[in-house]
Motif scaffolding. Structure first.
Motif, short mmCIF file in Angstrom:
data_model
loop_
_atom_site.label_atom_id
_atom_site.label_comp_id
_atom_site.label_asym_id
_atom_site.label_seq_id
_atom_site.Cartn_x
_atom_site.Cartn_y
_atom_site.Cartn_z
N THR A 45 15.18 4.25 -21.25
CA THR A 45 15.21 5.18 -22.38
C THR A 45 15.78 6.52 -21.97
O THR A 45 16.57 7.13 -22.70
CB THR A 45 13.78 5.38 -22.93
N SER A 226 7.94 -1.47 -30.17
CA SER A 226 9.05 -1.09 -31.05
C SER A 226 10.36 -1.48 -30.37
O SER A 226 10.45 -1.49 -29.14
CB SER A 226 9.02 0.42 -31.30
N SER A 233 11.75 -5.36 -27.21
CA SER A 233 10.83 -4.31 -27.66
C SER A 233 9.87 -3.91 -26.54
O SER A 233 9.59 -4.70 -25.64
CB SER A 233 10.02 -4.80 -28.87
N ARG A 235 6.34 -1.04 -25.62
CA ARG A 235 5.37 -0.06 -26.10
C ARG A 235 5.82 1.37 -25.82
O ARG A 235 5.26 2.31 -26.38
CB ARG A 235 4.00 -0.32 -25.45
N TRP A 237 9.06 2.34 -26.29
CA TRP A 237 10.21 2.62 -27.15
C TRP A 237 9.73 3.02 -28.54
O TRP A 237 8.55 2.90 -28.88
CB TRP A 237 11.13 1.40 -27.23
N LYS A 238 10.67 3.46 -29.36
CA LYS A 238 10.34 3.87 -30.72
C LYS A 238 11.35 3.26 -31.69
O LYS A 238 12.33 2.62 -31.30
CB LYS A 238 10.33 5.39 -30.85
N GLY A 271 9.77 6.29 -36.34
CA GLY A 271 10.50 6.66 -35.13
C GLY A 271 12.00 6.59 -35.22
O GLY A 271 12.69 7.02 -34.29
#
Length: 378
Positions: A45, A226, A233, A235, A237-238, A271
Motif C-alpha cells: 500500500t 477490503s 483483499s 484487512r 486495505w480500504k 474508503g
C-alpha cells in the motif's frame, strides 16, 4: 494452440475443496498466516510501485446452490482457507458469508428462483424506469435475502469468533442491479430518452446499498477485508469492490455521466471506489481511471479466465504512476502467466496477479516467475 474459455466448466476460477468442520479448523494457524501476509499488503500500500501474487481459493459450490446453506458454505470456505496455505502467495484468502447477486434488487419485491444445482436468479418485475421510481422499496435488511445475509454473517462470526478475515457480500453497482429489475435494453433506451430519471433511480439504489452495507459492517467489525468480493483483499486495505459488468454495454461517456456517480456515492462511504467489469473494458480505461479516488480496478487477462478477456494488456500501461492498483486475473499455465505478465508489467505500476494454478508446485513456479519479471525485468 491457444486455449479458450472452457464452457463445460461451471466455474473456471474454482478449486475442488474438501469441507472442514469448525471444530477441526486451526483458527490460530490461519490467523497467524493471514496476519503475516497482511503486513506484506501494508508495505505494498505504501509503495509507489510493486507486484503481489494472489492465489484465489474459492469453492465453486458457494457460487451456486451452496450459497443457500450457511453451514455447508462455512465448512467449504474453511476448507478453502486451509488449502490456500499450501499455495505460495502474498495476499490471504477470506470468508464471504453470502455470495449471491441481486441482494439490493430484492428491495423492489423480487423473489429468488432456486433451480436445483444452480445459483439463485431473479425475474424482472418492471418495464420502465418510471415504474421503478413509482415503487416504494423495502429496506434490504427487512427482505428475505437481506435477513438471510445478515444471519449468515452472524453465524460465521459466531463460529469463527471473529478470528478470520471476512468481506461484505457481493456489491453490485446500481447499473448492474437494474438488470435484475427490468429488461436491460429498455433501460438503456431510458438512458437516452430520460437520463434524469435514470440517474435518480440509480441514486435510490445507491442509498439502499449504503444502508445495507452499513448493517453488514456492524456485524463484521474489525474482521472486514477490503475491497472484498472478487478482489485480492486485506484487512489493511480500504475501498469497496463494485461489480459493474453492464458498464461495457454503454458508451464510455454515458458511463461517466450517468452510471459512475452512483458508484462513487456508495464507495465513498467505505474508503473509495474499486472497479470490476467482466469482459474487455479496454475502451473504458480512461473513464475508469477518472473516477475520483479510485483505488483498484480488476480485469480478466487470459482466454481461460473470461470468454471475452482483455486481448492487449499493453493498453493497461496507463495505470503506471497513477497509484491505482490493477487486479489482473490470469487463469492458465506458467507459459500463459509469464506471457501476460511480461506484456502487462511496467515499472511504476501497482500490480496484483491473481493465479489459479492447480498444484502448490505450479503455484510456487508461477509466484517466482511473476516476481522475477516485475522485480528484475527479466
Amino acid at each position: 494452440m491457444t486455449k479458450k474459455f472452457d464452457v463445460s466448466l461451471s466455474d473456471s476460477q474454482a478449486t475442488a475443496i474438501a469441507p472442514i468442520q469448525t471444530k477441526d479448523f486451526d483458527f490460530a494457524e490461519y490467523k497467524d498466516y493471514a496476519d503475516k501476509l497482511d503486513e506484506k499488503c501494508r508495505l505494498f500500500t505504501n509503495a509507489d510501485s510493486g507486484v503481489m501474487v494472489y492465489r484465489r481459493m474459492r469453492a465453486g459450490e458457494c457460487f451456486s446452490y451452496g450459497c443457500r446453506d450457511m453451514v455447508n458454505s462455512l465448512h467449504l470456505q474453511l476448507g478453502a482457507l486451509k488449502t490456500s496455505i499450501n499455495y505460495k502467495a502474498d495476499v490471504p484468502n477470506f470468508l464471504e458469508p453470502w455470495y449471491g447477486i441481486g441482494t439490493i434488487s430484492s428491495a423492489f419485491g423480487g423473489d429468488y428462483l432456486w433451480h436445483p444445482g444452480n445459483a439463485p436468479a431473479l425475474k424482472t418485475r418492471f418495464s420502465s424506469v418510471q415504474e421503478m421510481l413509482d415503487f416504494e422499496p423495502t429496506p434490504v435488511a427487512k427482505t428475505a435475502i437481506g435477513k438471510h445475509t445478515l444471519e449468515m454473517i452472524e453465524f460465521f462470526m459466531d463460529q469463527t469468533k471473529g478470528m478470520l478475515p471476512m468481506s461484505l457480500t457481493d456489491c453490485q453497482s446500481p447499473l448492474n442491479m437494474v438488470g435484475h429489475l427490468c429488461p436491460i435494453d429498455g433501460f438503456f433506451m431510458d438512458m437516452i430518452l430520460a437520463p434524469e430519471k435514470v440517474q435518480r433511480f440509480l441514486e435510490i439504489l445507491a442509498d439502499l446499498s449504503i444502508e445495507f452495507n452499513q448493517e453488514q459492517l456492524k456485524l463484521i467489525g474489525n474482521s472486514l477485508v477490503s475491497p472484498g468480493h472478487g478482489f485480492a483483499s486485506s484487512r489493511v486495505w480500504k475501498g469497496l469492490g463494485m461489480s459493474d459488468d453492464n458498464a461495457i454495454m454503454i458508451s464510455p461517456e454515458q458511463y461517466t455521466e450517468i452510471a459512475a456517480p452512483s458508484v462513487k456515492k456508495i464507495c465513498d462511504h467505505f474508503g473509495g471506489p474499486v472497479f470490476h467489469s467482466c469482459g474487455d473494458w479496454t475502451q473504458w480505461i480512461d473513464e475508469v481511471l477518472n473516477i475520483k479516488g479510485l483505488i483498484m480496478a480488476d480485469g480478466a487477462f487470459s482466454p481461460e479466465t473470461d470468454p471475452n478477456a482483455i486481448p492487449d494488456p499493453e493498453h493497461f500501461h496507463k495505470f503506471r504512476n497513477t497509484g491505482v492498483i490493477l487486479n489482473a486475473r490470469i487463469v492458465g499455465d506458467i507459459s500463459v502467466i509469464e506471457e501476460k505478465v511480461k506484456r502487462l508489467w511496467r515499472p511504476g505500476m501497482k500490480l496484483i496477479v491473481v493465479t489459479f494454478c492447480k498444484s502448490p508446485e505450479e503455484q510456487d513456479e508461477a509466484y517466482n516467475c511473476i516476481h522475477e519479471i516485475c522485480e528484475t525485468g527479466k
